[in-house]
Scaffold this motif. Sequence first.
Motif, short mmCIF file in Angstrom:
data_model
loop_
_atom_site.label_atom_id
_atom_site.label_comp_id
_atom_site.label_asym_id
_atom_site.label_seq_id
_atom_site.Cartn_x
_atom_site.Cartn_y
_atom_site.Cartn_z
N ILE A 132 -70.30 29.76 -27.64
CA ILE A 132 -71.82 29.78 -27.20
C ILE A 132 -71.70 28.13 -28.45
O ILE A 132 -72.24 28.40 -29.55
N GLN A 133 -70.87 27.05 -28.16
CA GLN A 133 -71.56 26.05 -28.80
C GLN A 133 -72.00 25.22 -28.30
O GLN A 133 -72.81 25.69 -27.01
N ALA A 134 -73.27 24.51 -29.81
CA ALA A 134 -74.54 24.02 -28.94
C ALA A 134 -74.10 22.95 -28.07
O ALA A 134 -73.03 21.90 -27.91
N SER A 135 -75.37 22.59 -27.13
CA SER A 135 -75.44 21.51 -26.20
C SER A 135 -76.34 20.74 -26.31
O SER A 135 -77.64 21.17 -27.39
N GLY A 136 -76.94 19.66 -25.84
CA GLY A 136 -77.81 18.69 -25.28
C GLY A 136 -79.63 20.07 -25.77
O GLY A 136 -80.71 19.78 -25.31
N ALA A 137 -79.13 20.96 -24.98
CA ALA A 137 -80.13 22.04 -24.25
C ALA A 137 -80.65 23.19 -25.41
O ALA A 137 -81.21 24.05 -25.51
N THR A 138 -79.48 22.89 -26.64
CA THR A 138 -79.89 23.93 -27.52
C THR A 138 -80.82 23.60 -28.43
O THR A 138 -81.25 22.24 -28.70
N PRO A 139 -82.17 24.43 -28.61
CA PRO A 139 -83.64 24.42 -28.96
C PRO A 139 -83.48 24.75 -30.80
O PRO A 139 -82.49 25.30 -31.45
N TYR A 140 -84.27 23.81 -31.30
CA TYR A 140 -83.89 24.01 -32.55
C TYR A 140 -84.12 25.23 -33.05
O TYR A 140 -84.80 26.01 -32.94
N GLY A 141 -83.70 25.33 -33.81
CA GLY A 141 -83.17 26.82 -35.08
C GLY A 141 -82.76 26.91 -34.37
O GLY A 141 -81.59 28.33 -34.96
N ALA A 142 -81.98 27.51 -33.65
CA ALA A 142 -80.88 28.16 -32.60
C ALA A 142 -79.38 28.19 -33.35
O ALA A 142 -79.02 27.62 -33.81
N SER A 143 -79.32 29.17 -34.02
CA SER A 143 -77.71 29.25 -34.95
C SER A 143 -76.66 29.76 -32.94
O SER A 143 -76.62 30.80 -32.70
N THR A 144 -75.52 28.15 -33.34
CA THR A 144 -74.79 28.79 -32.84
C THR A 144 -72.77 28.61 -33.08
O THR A 144 -73.32 27.96 -34.00
N SER A 145 -71.43 28.72 -32.56
CA SER A 145 -71.00 28.16 -32.73
C SER A 145 -70.33 26.55 -33.69
O SER A 145 -69.95 26.35 -34.69
N THR A 146 -70.96 26.10 -33.50
CA THR A 146 -71.13 24.86 -33.68
C THR A 146 -71.78 24.19 -34.47
O THR A 146 -72.39 22.79 -34.60
N SER A 147 -73.55 25.21 -34.41
CA SER A 147 -74.52 24.90 -35.73
C SER A 147 -74.77 25.83 -36.02
O SER A 147 -76.29 26.29 -36.20
N PRO A 148 -73.84 26.45 -36.94
CA PRO A 148 -74.87 27.89 -37.49
C PRO A 148 -75.17 27.38 -38.66
O PRO A 148 -75.71 27.08 -39.50
N SER A 149 -76.11 28.57 -38.85
CA SER A 149 -76.81 29.15 -40.09
C SER A 149 -75.79 29.18 -40.69
O SER A 149 -74.92 29.68 -40.70
#
Lengths: 290, 383
Positions: A132-149
């Motif tokens: 669950i790392q972020a991709s170009g399809a990750t929406p605004y605000g989603a916490s992923t393992s490379t766009s963690p909150s």
Amino acid sequence: MNNKNTKFLSPGHNGCAGCGQLSAAQAVMRGLHKNVIIANATGCLEVTTTAYPQSAWGLPWIHSLFENAAAVASGIKAALNKKGDKKTKVVVQGGDGGTFDIGFGLISGLWERGENVLYICYDTEAYSNTGIQASGATPYGASTSTSPSGTVSSGSTQRKKDMLAIALAHNLKYVAQSSAGFPDDITNKVKKALETDGPSYLQILCPCIPGWKINNNEAAMLGKLAVQTGLYPLLEYINGQLSASSINSNFQAKAVEEYLKKQGRFKHLKEADISIIQKLAAENIKKYKI
Amino acid sequence: MENKKQLLEGSQAIAAVIKNIKPAVISAYPITPQTHIVEKLAKLKADGEADYEYLRAESEFAAASIILGASATGVRSYSATSSQGLLLMTEVIFNIAGLRLPVVMTCANRAISAPINIWNDHSDVMTIRDAGWIHFFADSNQEAVDLHILAYKIAEQLRLPVMVNVDGFILTHAFEPVIIPSSKIIKKFLPNYAPKADQFLNPKKPMTFGIFATPADYFETRENLHHDLTASLTIIKKEYKDLMHLLGRKNKDSGLVEYSGPKKPETILVAMGSVIGTIRETLKNDQRTGLLKIKTYRPFPAKEVSQILLTAKNIAVIEKAISLGQAGPLFSDIQASLPNNQLNIKNYIVGLGGRDITQKMIREIVTDVKKKNGQKIKFIGKI
Ligand SMILES: Cc1ncc(C[n+]2csc(CCOP(=O)(O)OP(=O)(O)O)c2C)c(N)n1
């Protein structure tokens, strides 16, 4: 809906219980026929269905690499052309990472060549297979393992890439968006896309149990809510024109909060972020006249 | 007509033989010095002289993936590249071998950036020598032509990919008299490619290709690939002999290596590719020095190589590549093929990035290799 036909993708696979991508894939298979060859990118769909010595696939199927399924499909199509085989159709399956990011250039190449290939993107809005790392399809605000909150971050700051617009910019004759919440819509769109003379693109929202941090009975429900909030509308462009099937004059949008609060990946969001996402839904509703 | 020599540029000769081999699908991306090959193939199609599908790819990575897909669909396919293009293909090159697809490619060998340099050496192909492909090295344009025919025969028989290495510019852009075997002659040796129903993507027999293998199975797939590659040496020898006979060539070598020189040499020089011509010329009147040409580099013909080298005292491995921080790759291969030997083996790195290799340099090597306690690895480049 005929859920019994699993001859092209047998249920004996290793997907998570309740996986949105695999149920979407079943809906895709119901739209295909036996004269189809599939080129699949690396990702959850590939890994969960082909652990040697087993395979869940009842169609001729090839996996080469993560980012090259589109070009592999071109090669398959060229070989069929040379053989004079007009009957067999070629379908590509890839995740959002394989489509929006690493395989992006090759998809453009495929579309440029104008080959009669259906490209299907199973959009889990992250790299599910690798955690669950972020991709170009990750929406605004989603916490992923490379766009963690975190204390100073509210998850992904990027907006989702508009792949449909990019597909349309390549003059594709059939471009559509669907959701695992609407399996019959998926099946219908696959059938239409297959009949298109030229390249076509179908993008399907696939709720991911571990990725979205949801319960394993919630994928279909969230797939519906994404549509009902206007965040992921069911769309169809035929020859570049938004088709009547996409437009819903009785559309009563649900609040995005209802969709967001059911998912662990959004649970950190504050009111300000939620209102940004609400605006994105409103933009969609206006843009697509739903 | 059949045995008539034509004066052709190397690239034109390769394109002409590929046309006669009749691949179904060609895909390529331009890079110097491969360009003339793929331009000619495009033109042959444009002029109605060939009827393969010719796909313009948006990168070498895509071109390799396209011919992978075509080959997996059960047809003969072809591509050519060089240098950066081959490096960009790397992931696909390994994948093709793992999938056991009988793809054939030409590599117009060229140096690797940085600094960017378009001239010949063998650095490009050495980056993928471990990928599971068979590698041939041509020393002349005629040999390049013949090796492409052999390549398809071996590839399709053994389901192993084959790369024909041809020195960029030195061969690809050189005009030499060559005989291009006709498609009729080629067909006698290389029948139409007809894989079995379960060996390709076939709606009549749906099979899964490119599976996911856990530690329980992966190990054996690599072991098998290795064994099949090494076992191919016997087949290469046999097919090479048959092909030379059919084409009426006078070659007496095995197809793996070729030794020329005295029966009891004091020194043997070992090399690959077009530099063989320069070395041969230099050694013309040398009664004590022999020349071993490596024609099949992977699988490495260790037995043939060691048998020949053990007849000498001094061995000079002359090569246009280096495994930086170690030695020339051919040198390492040769050392590994000669256990417990008393030989004096030295490595000479030459010609990197297109530096001329002169007869004077070769003579210098012949003298230097005999020195006791000399350097093991030397760069010989002063013109
Ligand atoms: C060149 C390369 N880089 C990275 C990977 C590792 N990898 C395998 S699958 C994957 C994620 C796939 O994500 P996506 O395309 O979104 O499909 P999903 O698993 O979500 O269905 C990654 C990063 C790889 N196999 N190859």
